[in-house]
Design an enzyme around this catalytic site. Structure first.
Site, short mmCIF file in Angstrom:
data_model
loop_
_atom_site.label_atom_id
_atom_site.label_comp_id
_atom_site.label_asym_id
_atom_site.label_seq_id
_atom_site.Cartn_x
_atom_site.Cartn_y
_atom_site.Cartn_z
N ASP A 30 -2.68 9.78 -10.34
CA ASP A 30 -2.81 8.70 -11.34
C ASP A 30 -1.45 8.36 -11.96
O ASP A 30 -1.11 7.21 -12.16
CB ASP A 30 -3.76 9.14 -12.47
CG ASP A 30 -5.22 9.03 -12.06
OD1 ASP A 30 -5.48 8.57 -10.93
OD2 ASP A 30 -6.09 9.42 -12.85
N ASN A 62 -2.39 13.23 -3.65
CA ASN A 62 -3.55 13.74 -4.40
C ASN A 62 -3.87 15.18 -4.00
O ASN A 62 -4.10 16.04 -4.84
CB ASN A 62 -4.78 12.88 -4.12
CG ASN A 62 -4.89 11.71 -5.07
OD1 ASN A 62 -4.36 11.75 -6.18
ND2 ASN A 62 -5.57 10.65 -4.65
N GLU A 114 -4.93 2.49 -4.11
CA GLU A 114 -3.45 2.57 -4.03
C GLU A 114 -2.93 1.30 -3.37
O GLU A 114 -1.92 1.33 -2.67
CB GLU A 114 -2.99 3.84 -3.29
CG GLU A 114 -4.02 4.48 -2.37
CD GLU A 114 -4.23 3.72 -1.06
OE1 GLU A 114 -5.17 2.89 -1.06
OE2 GLU A 114 -3.48 3.95 -0.09
N ASP A 162 0.85 -1.20 0.00
CA ASP A 162 0.00 0.00 0.00
C ASP A 162 0.89 1.25 0.00
O ASP A 162 1.84 1.35 0.80
CB ASP A 162 -0.88 -0.03 1.26
CG ASP A 162 -1.96 1.03 1.25
OD1 ASP A 162 -3.12 0.69 1.01
OD2 ASP A 162 -1.61 2.22 1.48
#
Ligand SMILES: Nc1nc2c(ncn2[C@@H]2O[C@H](COP(=O)(O)OP(=O)(O)OP(=O)(O)O)[C@@H](O)[C@H]2O)c(=O)[nH]1
Length: 395
Positions: free
Chosen positions: A283, A274, A309, A266
């Protein structure tokens, strides 16, 4: 001779119909994964070939050599366009460009030569034409060779085309050499071998067109199959494929064939990336990270994106300790990896939880263990790897 020419004309008519059929087939070809531009260029290519062959047919009837030479160029140009379409489709530019440029150059020399009178004219320009056909045929052979990987009957057809194209190149080269070097051999005298040679080239153009369509179909079939197992953003395997692979690995283990390790991975504080750099950069990072990890994996490993993610890795023939070591080394490499997007340097780390087939050989059990270990790695301050322990989540 008259009878022979009539035969040639019948064959030319058939070829024209063949090219036109290819053009129509392409116009009707619809696939969500096919480049529309490539198909359009391809259609134009077949139409040009049909036009070229029609012109040659007219020239035969009028017994007019310049018209025949001119329309032969349409054929060569059509062939060149076919190459270009394939290039657009596969997005692999360079290997195709060499034979395309050489063939086009030879065609230009041929065109220029047909306007000038010279004692050598016949031999030289016809030799150039033969070579331009030949060079492009060799190019077609190379491309067909590169893109036909599967042992299907379609590939068998393509394999035959490769051989025939290559043969064509050799024959054209020998003819060109013979015409230019061997004194007194008049290349343009309408002899049987000459007519047959050009006719053979037209047939080859048709066969190549069909070969390309078959490859197009094979590739789009493969891409369609890929869509069901790939994550659209990163191109990595998706959750569905990962589940299938893990179940397969479990059944291999149960048959005593191999052991394996499983890691849940992760990205740390991904929300911050973000928030700070925008969703698009997020992305981009996911894709780059996917590629980075994929590069470091062995061919037998299965690396997949199983959530936003969240990623997972199956390592066949590896123990928990080996998997842990591998992931720690990846974390170290990631520290030195620079991710620069729109001029901004972004640093990322990941946490991972690892288990292996000696801890469980049940799908849900393994997933839960790897998840628990990941939870522990996060709780330890992130950027770390934890192996599953019985009390992982409660500890
Ligand atoms: N850009 C982008 N963001 C995604 C995608 N899928 C999930 N996310 C984001 O990933 C973030 C995950 O956030 P959290 O679950 O809080 O986790 P985190 O910020 O990584 O924190 P920790 O996992 O605790 O280290 C959320 O902001 C989601 O919007 C995606 O496809 N693209």
């Amino acid at each position: 001779m008259v009878e022979f020419r009539l035969d040639i004309m019948t064959l030319l008519v058939l070829l024209i119909l063949g090219y036109l059929m290819l053009a129509i087939l392409l116009m009707l070809h619809e696939s969500p994964v096919t480049s529309k531009r490539a198909v359009r260029v391809w259609t134009v290519a077949q139409s040009l070939k049909a036009l070229g062959a029609f012109g040659v047919l007219v020239a035969f009837t009028l017994e007019n050599t310049p018209i025949r030479i001119g329309f032969n160029l349409f054929l060569i140009f059509g062939f060149a366009l076919e190459f270009a379409a394939y290039q657009v489709y596969t997005k692999h530019q360079r290997p195709y460009l060499v034979p395309l440029c050489l063939g086009a150059l030879a065609s230009l020399v041929f065109l220029a030569g047909s306007f000038f009178e010279s004692p050598w004219q016949g031999q030289y320009w016809a030799a150039t034409a033969a070579l331009s056909f030949g060079v492009m045929s060799a190019g077609a052979a190379y491309v067909l060779f590169r893109w036909s990987t599967e042992q299907t009957h379609r590939s068998a057809y393509v394999a035959i085309l490769i051989a025939v194209n290559f043969m064509n190149f050799v024959i054209s080269a020998i003819r060109a050499w013979y015409a230019v070097i061997i004194d007194g051999h008049n290349f343009v005298t309408p002899v049987l071998t000459n007519e047959l040679m050009f006719l053979w080239n037209y047939v080859l153009l048709l066969l190549n067109g069909i070969g390309f369509i078959l490859l197009l179909k094979e590739q789009s079939d493969r891409l369609m199959a890929d869509l069901t197992i790939r994550d659209p953003l990163t191109g990595l395997f998706n959750r569905r494929h990962f589940d299938t692979e893990l179940k397969l690995e479990i059944s291999r283990f149960e048959r005593g064939q191999s052991s394996f390790a499983l890691a849940m991975i992760d990205l740390d504080h991904f929300k911050q990336i973000n928030d700070m750099h925008g969703h698009q950069t997020g992305d981009w990072i996911l894709t780059e990270f996917g590629q980075f990890m994929q590069k470091q994996c062995r061919d037998i490993d299965v690396f997949a994106r199983i959530g936003g993610e969240e990623f997972a890795l199956i390592l066949p023939n590896a123990s928990m300790a080996q998997a842990k070591e591998k992931l720690e080394s990846l974390q170290h490499q990631l520290t030195n990896q620079e991710f620069i997007h729109r001029g901004k340097r972004i640093h990322i780390t990941f946490s991972a939880g690892v288990t292996d087939s000696s801890c469980s050989h049940e799908f849900d059990g393994l997933m839960m263990q790897a998840d628990d270990a990941l939870y522990e790695a996060k709780a330890n301050g992130r950027d770390s790897v934890c192996g599953w322990r019985f009390q992982a989540r409660t500890g």
